[in-house]
Motif scaffolding. Structure first.
Motif, short mmCIF file in Angstrom:
data_model
loop_
_atom_site.label_atom_id
_atom_site.label_comp_id
_atom_site.label_asym_id
_atom_site.label_seq_id
_atom_site.Cartn_x
_atom_site.Cartn_y
_atom_site.Cartn_z
N GLU A 1 31.41 37.08 72.78
CA GLU A 1 31.28 35.64 72.55
C GLU A 1 31.60 35.32 71.10
O GLU A 1 31.76 36.22 70.28
CB GLU A 1 29.87 35.20 72.93
CG GLU A 1 29.61 35.35 74.41
CD GLU A 1 28.21 34.97 74.80
OE1 GLU A 1 28.02 33.84 75.25
OE2 GLU A 1 27.30 35.79 74.66
N SER A 2 31.63 34.03 70.77
CA SER A 2 31.93 33.67 69.38
C SER A 2 30.83 34.23 68.47
O SER A 2 29.67 34.25 68.84
CB SER A 2 32.04 32.16 69.23
OG SER A 2 31.06 31.50 69.98
N GLY B 1 17.87 31.60 76.49
CA GLY B 1 18.01 31.69 75.03
C GLY B 1 19.38 31.28 74.54
O GLY B 1 20.31 31.05 75.30
N ASP B 2 19.46 31.20 73.24
CA ASP B 2 20.63 30.67 72.57
C ASP B 2 21.67 31.73 72.33
O ASP B 2 21.38 32.91 72.36
CB ASP B 2 20.19 30.10 71.23
CG ASP B 2 19.80 28.66 71.39
OD1 ASP B 2 20.26 28.07 72.37
OD2 ASP B 2 19.04 28.15 70.56
N PRO B 3 22.88 31.27 72.02
CA PRO B 3 23.89 32.25 71.63
C PRO B 3 23.44 32.92 70.34
O PRO B 3 22.69 32.33 69.56
CB PRO B 3 25.14 31.41 71.42
CG PRO B 3 24.65 30.03 71.19
CD PRO B 3 23.39 29.91 71.96
#
Lengths: 327, 330
Positions: B49-50, B273-275
């Motif tokens: 992912e980024s 949850g968040d990236p």
């Protein structure tokens, strides 16, 4: 049953170049419709035109009815009630849709004050409820935060909360997860489908990602160069696409399991709206194009219950597909 | 398996980042101890992912950025120092393609002269030979000399990416780093460019480092796939096998998050949850706050990438020893 939205012969032109060329589309209450197609095919313009959000120089004609009432040419005050009230829209880039210098509370409360008869504490309580609904943890404290303090996925959740502020009957989600990472995309899509079920809300999911649309929609319309070329229930479209363009889109998608095969690429590119070919717009890229395809543009014709295709070679293309599959 | 063309051993790279004008500088570990080996003529796909550090890895491999620690060897030799003659010679054998072809092209020059530019820079061939080479390159990417006379603005996105590819191939490189080369393209055009890349790789026996967030494209083009999370490789294995039997919980979530026509979303692993934020990396296994199966140990001990058989390596405390089917056990 009267459909929730009924679009007939919707056409849009910018400076003489046609970008929408007669869209026919209906949407039932609570239904999830997917719109797929390449960039420039008119997926977003359809809904911007329907809601009167296009710039003045756009030439819009046709008919868009919400519960039987005409939206095109409706009074500004009526459109103001419908936009954000009965029909809400979320976009690909949520960060630019929020005001960076206002807290989330202010922006949510503004939407609530506009579309709901709420005031004072009731507005704040509803804002808190909405933020909790879209899964922002610690919602009470986070209400006083500014947009930049949230991650991309959370900002999209906040946009969804704002869209829900007016209790809409229809949510138009325009590439809602394109800017998000895969694991966050899965979260947002799950949230959208949960909310849709709970609120019995209709949804139009605009996406270039066939997988996203297939999994989250009941029915799918495939657009090409300003027209709908095929419309079918999601499972049927992906199992048995009829229009050569729909087949091409599915063939071009690399598989995630099974043996790797060479991708079936559609040759050429989308035609320029200013130089639209005569007849079927897809004919120059179509492997099955016959002479007749260049003469008149095929209309979207029903071929079964709830299925329609705009292709005079649909039968031939189906046979060709089955022939390949039988080998 | 042939000898590796590119060998990356334990490279790390961190940047310092300030929060606000007077905030304290914190170190962001973009890449942390990444080792890769790409055999000649094969494609290694780097997925994540980024913020996972895949682009930084690509830049370090090409020598566009020095690593803080670790080293990169190209064709058995260490990378020459930036800006030296030896580096230039080496760089002619490796090229890069980015996501945004319009940003990589000069809008005021016809594209043919941009394809010729690397030949001029590296002084390859006579003027007539360079012209021939440009025509040959245009043909190789399935364009005509007429396209060469156009400016980037007069070409479509897919055609521009072909021009960038032609330019990258001008110096007959052995190694190509492709950073999200098809992510900005529509599906039908993406398929054209992916097919073209596969063909060219086979014909010119190129070695590729292919960076993408798109699992489908990665699987289509790669022989080996490495999955990155917050600067580290969490799993690596053969392309077919890795996506069919992902072992790391993060890879499992990624594969499961990839939507597929004809499959309903039932049974999907949706991570909470968040990236991940590279500036605030969790202790222990960086994935543990989002991992559905995390143990107490995961919060304190960093798992080491270790072989579990069949060329697969996994960095997870839950996956141990060869051929352990942890998914069935869970």
């Amino acid at each position: 049953m009267t459909p929730l939205v009924s679009i007939q012969g919707l056409s849009v032109a910018f400076g003489g170049a046609p970008v929408l060329r007669g869209i026919e589309l209906t949407l039932q209450k609570g239904e999830a419709l997917g719109l797929v197609g390449e960039s420039g095919s008119g997926k977003s313009v359809t809904w911007l035109a329907a809601l009167g959000l296009l710039p003045r120089h756009a030439k819009v004609s046709g008919s868009v009815r919400l519960d039987g009432r005409e939206l095109l040419g409706a009074a500004a005050s009526e459109l103001d009630r419908i936009r954000g009230g009965r029909i809400a829209m979320i976009f690909q880039d949520p960060a630019s849709a929020l005001n960076p210098v206002l807290t989330i509370r202010k922006q949510l409360c503004e939407a609530l004050a506009l579309h709901r008869d709420l005031s004072g504490e009731a507005v704040k309580a509803e804002a808190l409820r909405l933020l909790g609904l879209v899964g922002i943890p610690d919602a009470a404290r986070r209400l006083s935060a500014y947009p930049h303090e949230f991650s991309g996925g959370q900002v999209q959740r906040i946009m969804i909360a704002m869209a829900l502020a007016g209790n809409p009957d229809l949510l138009i989600a325009d590439e809602p997860t394109t800017a998000l990472d895969a694991t966050i995309q899965a979260q947002i899509l799950e949230l959208l489908s949960t909310i849709r079920r709970e609120m019995n809300m209709a949804m139009v999911l605009i996406s270039h990602d066939l997988g996203v649309v297939a999994e989250n929609c009941d029915r799918v319309a495939v657009m090409y160069a300003g027209r709908i070329v095929e419309q079918a229930p999601a499972n049927q479209l992906f199992a048995d696409p009829l229009h050569p363009y729909a087949q091409g889109l599915i063939g071009a998608l690399p598989p995630l399991d099974g043996p790797r095969r060479r991708l079936i690429a559609i040759p050429g590119t989308v035609p320029d709206p200013a130089q639209m070919p005569d007849g079927c717009a897809f004919a120059p890229r179509c492997a099955l194009a016959a002479e007749a395809c260049g003469a008149t543009a095929p209309t979207l014709a029903p071929i079964a219950d709830d299925r329609a295709v705009a292709c005079i070679r649909a039968e031939a293309s189906r046979r060709a597909l089955l022939g390949i599959a039988a080998e | 398996m042939s000898a590796p063309l590119v060998e990356v051993s334990a490279i790390s790279r961190s940047y310092s980042m300030r929060s606000g004008m007077f905030g304290r500088a914190t170190a962001v570990h973009a890449v942390d101890g990444v080792s890769l080996s790409i055999p000649k003529g094969e494609t290694l796909g780097l997925v994540g992912e980024s913020g996972s550090g895949k682009s930084t890895t690509g830049r370090i491999v090409l020598g566009l950025e020095p690593p803080d620690r670790g080293d990169v060897r190209f064709d058995g030799k260490p990378m020459a120092a930036l800006g030296t003659q030896a580096w230039r010679t080496q760089r002619a054998r490796m090229q890069m393609i980015f996501q945004d072809p319009l940003g990589a092209l000069d809008r005021r020059l016809p594209v043919a002269s941009q394809i010729r530019e690397p030949l001029d820079i590296h002084g390859i061939g006579t003027v007539a030979e360079r012209e021939d080479r440009v025509r040959e390159l245009l043909r190789a990417v399935e364009l005509t000399p007429a396209h060469g006379a156009r400016y980037p603005g007069a070409l479509s996105g897919g055609q521009r990416q072909r021009i960038v590819l032609a330019r990258a191939l001008a110096t007959k490189p052995d190694f190509l780093v492709c950073d999200e080369p098809v992510s900005a393209l529509d599906v039908s055009i993406q398929a054209q460019v992916v097919n073209l890349l596969c063909d060219l790789q086979a014909r010119l026996s190129l070695t590729l480092l292919f960076i993408s967030h798109d699992l489908r494209v990665i699987r289509q083009i790669s022989t080996i796939v490495a999955v990155m999370y917050l600067g580290r490789i969490v799993e690596i294995g053969s392309a077919d096998d890795l996506f069919a039997r992902p072992e790391h919980p993060y890879t499992q979530a990624l594969v499961s998050a990839s939507p597929a026509p004809g499959r309903r979303s039932a049974g999907r692993i949706v991570l909470s949850g968040d990236p991940p934020n590279p500036a605030a990396r969790p202790n222990g296994c960086a994935f543990h706050p989002r991992c559905p199966r995390a143990l107490a140990r995961c919060a304190s001990e960093v798992p080491v990438l270790s072989a579990i058989g069949d060329g697969r390596q996994v960095a997870c405390h839950l996956v141990t020893g060869p051929h352990v089917q942890t998914r069935d056990a869970a």
